[in-house]
Design a protein around this motif. Structure first.
Motif, PDB file in Angstrom:
ATOM      1  N   GLU A   1       0.817  -1.193   0.000  1.00 39.08           N
ATOM      2  CA  GLU A   1       0.000   0.000   0.000  1.00 39.08           C
ATOM      3  C   GLU A   1       0.862   1.258   0.000  1.00 39.08           C
ATOM      4  N   THR A   2       0.329   2.319  -0.612  1.00 39.46           N
ATOM      5  CA  THR A   2       0.942   3.631  -0.503  1.00 39.46           C
ATOM      6  C   THR A   2       0.048   4.496   0.366  1.00 39.46           C
TER       7      THR A   2
ATOM      8  N   PRO B   1       9.687   2.188   1.154  1.00 38.15           N
ATOM      9  CA  PRO B   1       8.823   1.498   2.120  1.00 38.15           C
ATOM     10  C   PRO B   1       9.300   1.696   3.554  1.00 38.15           C
TER      11      PRO B   1
ATOM     12  N   THR C   1       3.987   1.141   4.787  1.00 36.61           N
ATOM     13  CA  THR C   1       3.543   1.899   3.623  1.00 36.61           C
ATOM     14  C   THR C   1       4.653   2.804   3.101  1.00 36.61           C
ATOM     15  N   ARG C   2       4.428   3.411   1.926  1.00 36.65           N
ATOM     16  CA  ARG C   2       5.347   4.384   1.361  1.00 36.65           C
ATOM     17  C   ARG C   2       4.547   5.479   0.666  1.00 36.65           C
TER      18      ARG C   2
END
Length: 593
Positions: free
Chosen positions: A384-385, A521, A528-529
């Motif tokens: 996920e971002t 990340p 997340t990132r």
């Protein structure tokens, strides 16, 4: 640029101590006054920080230290990052219904490493006793210390959860059912009794070194390990996954582990040699960033200008991308560190730093590591971002754990840079009868086979803890560091570059506006990132923010004086010592005379 600083750069010839809490720095200085050396002072300061900043570190946590011994005349790393327990297998965790290791609870726990690391430092490099270094922590745990506002806020925010899910933590942190108020005296009498018993058991034998080893036995093979083992055999608690789990740590895991001493990983940059721990931590990303930036004329750039920020951010994106593919415990995987720091590799990588912000994650693809590269990138493509929250950022969250930092130099020239963490009050429930909780460092592992950071018994997690020690023209000169998870090496890099290229004042370099990227990340749950993301203090200037935005950086401007918790200490060739600490969050302090 103005020479104004928020505080004076501390100067002295007897010794300097700087840490992330003013009382802890005072404890360290008192140990120097008592006749201890830098190592004794660092140990006492570390135990004091467990009392003063329990939301940032604790007895069940971990720590790496980079030290210089004037007697041994060499720089070394103390690795007190303990590994995963024997029962920590991917099969077991996935059978528990997990795809990612939660950031708290009992499955996130690895063997507690900090205590053995401190005792190893005390025994092999210090000259005082277990009693000497634990007495300040015992005093403040038993008699009380002023509760930091952030600690009080953290406890208050977790009060209902503690009462419902972690009753032992509720009993410890909300005595009588009431959350402590900011600045009121707070005691942890159970922890005080734990340390008193460790001292008593150490003094059941004669000889300083024997006493220290006896203390290590009390923790890892005695009553502390027994209490942890007894609790974990039956405890099943709620964690960030939303379900309850039992832990896998046992007394046997603890009994069979000891902290170690290793050689540092180093890189030469403009007359300086920077020493970090190996790739079982993220420390070499700072070295890789230096290798990339060596090809730019940073001295000609405004250290608070858009060009400087852009080039540093883009270099860090490349270095941290390599971290994701190649870093891990060298005992379990081949780590191509020599190649990652080599001139040919960085000459080629440097060409990727353009005039605009990169939005893709771009690790290098090394010959012989193609399968590892492909597996990592396939895994990361599905992650996920979104917002990446850094524990130090008080304006984002009060509830994530973080880290503390200590730098000490004495008149003999001994130097310590150490970054203790883990065992936060948010990590896991208080172990009954001990007054402290365990760590959550296993969240650094991936539940996928074939990666350097794949979960495996006996493997060290790729920690974000990353103290620094730098030599100038071969002479140990500078110790520095900061809390901040993935941001630690980012803030340290900016500080070091500004100090080397633009300043001779530690405090001025620390006071400059800070920034970091959230492009890669995160190491902490939920991993997340934010591609292209940069958090930056607003006081860097509206024109700089506009310039960076025009280059494609996705900025999250932060209020001034809210990013980073840097401290630093230096010893000149003539014996003059200097120290500084960030004014941010109004906690860190440097002391010296």
């Amino acid at each position: 640029m103005s020479d104004f600083t928020t505080r004076p750069e501390i100067l002295g010839t007897f010794g300097v101590v700087t840490s992330t809490h003013w009382m802890a720095s005072a404890v360290g200085m008192s140990i120097l006054e008592k006749g201890g050396n830098a190592f004794d002072a660092a140990v006492a300061t570390g135990f004091a920080l467990q009392i003063f900043e329990p939301h940032l570190n604790g007895p069940g946590g971990d720590m790496p230290a980079i030290i210089y011994s004037a007697r041994n005349k060499k720089v070394e790393v103390i690795c007190a990052q303990a590994p995963a327990p024997a029962g920590a297998t991917i099969e077991h965790y996935t059978a528990e219904g997990l795809k990612i290791i939660p950031g708290d609870g009992l499955l996130a726990t690895v063997i507690p490493g900090a205590f053995d690391g401190w005792m190893l430092m005390l025994r092999d490099y210090g000259r005082l006793t277990v009693r000497d270094v634990l007495e300040p922590a015992i005093h403040y745990a038993e008699k009380g210390h002023p509760m930091l506002p952030r600690v009080a806020a953290t406890i208050k925010g977790l009060g209902d959860f503690f009462e419902k899910e972690w009753p032992t933590s509720h009993e410890t942190w909300l005595p009588g059912g009431k959350a402590p108020e900011a600045s009121e005296l707070f005691c942890n009498p159970v922890l005080a009794e734990t340390w008193k018993r460790v001292v008593a058991e150490s003094e059941s034998v004669s000889g300083r070194e024997n006493q220290i080893d006896k203390a290590r036995d009390a923790f890892y093979r005695g009553f502390v390990a027994e209490a942890i083992d007894t609790y974990l055999k039956t405890a099943e608690v709620m964690d960030a996954s939303g379900t309850k789990h039992k832990g896998v740590l046992t007394a046997d895991d603890m009994a069979n582990w000891k902290a170690t001493i290793e050689a540092p990983t180093t890189y030469d940059y403009h007359g300086w040699t920077v020493a970090k721990q190996g790739p079982w931590g993220q420390g070499p990303v700072l070295l890789q960033s230096l290798a990339l930036l060596k090809g730019f004329d940073l001295a000609a750039m405004d250290p608070c200008g858009a060009d400087f920020v852009h080039h540093v951010v883009e270099a860090m994106k490349l270095a941290f991308a390599d971290r994701e593919v190649y870093y891990g415990d060298p005992a379990f995987a081949e780590i191509p560190m020599e190649t990652l720091l080599s001139a040919p590799y960085n000459d080629a990588r440097r060409k990727l730093i353009g005039k605009t912000a990169a939005l893709d994650l771009m690790p290098g693809k090394l010959p012989g590591f193609e399968a590892q590269y492909d597996a990592t990138m396939a895994m990361l493509s599905g992650m996920e971002t979104g917002a990446v929250y850094e524990p130090t950022m008080s304006h984002l969250t009060e509830k994530r754990g973080d880290t503390v930092h200590i730098d000490v130099i004495d008149a003999e020239g001994n130097m310590v840079s150490v970054t203790p963490s883990g065992g936060w009050l948010q990590s896991s429930p208080i172990v009954p009868g001990l007054g402290f909780c365990l760590n959550s460092r296993a969240q650094m592992f991936w539940l996928k086979e074939g990666l350097p950071t794949s979960l495996a018994p006996g493997k060290r997690p790729r920690t974000t803890l990353t103290p620094s020690l730098a030599l100038f023209e071969g002479r140990p000169t500078l110790a520095f560091g900061t809390p901040g998870g993935d941001q630690q090496d980012q803030w340290q890099l900016s500080f070091f570059l500004r100090y080397v290229h633009h300043r001779q004042n530690l405090q001025a370099a620390i006071d400059m506006p800070l920034f970091h990227t959230t492009h890669f990340p995160g190491s902490f749950y939920p991993r997340t990132r934010a591609p292209g993301g940069v958090m930056i203090e607003k006081n860097i200037g509206a024109d700089v923010l506009a310039d960076l935005t025009a280059r494609g950086h996705r900025l999250s401007p932060a209020d001034e004086w809210t990013v980073g918790r840097l401290t630093a200490a230096r010893r000149d060739e003539n014996g003059l010592m200097r120290a500084a600490a960030t004014p941010r969050l109004m906690q860190a302090y440097a002391i010296g005379r």
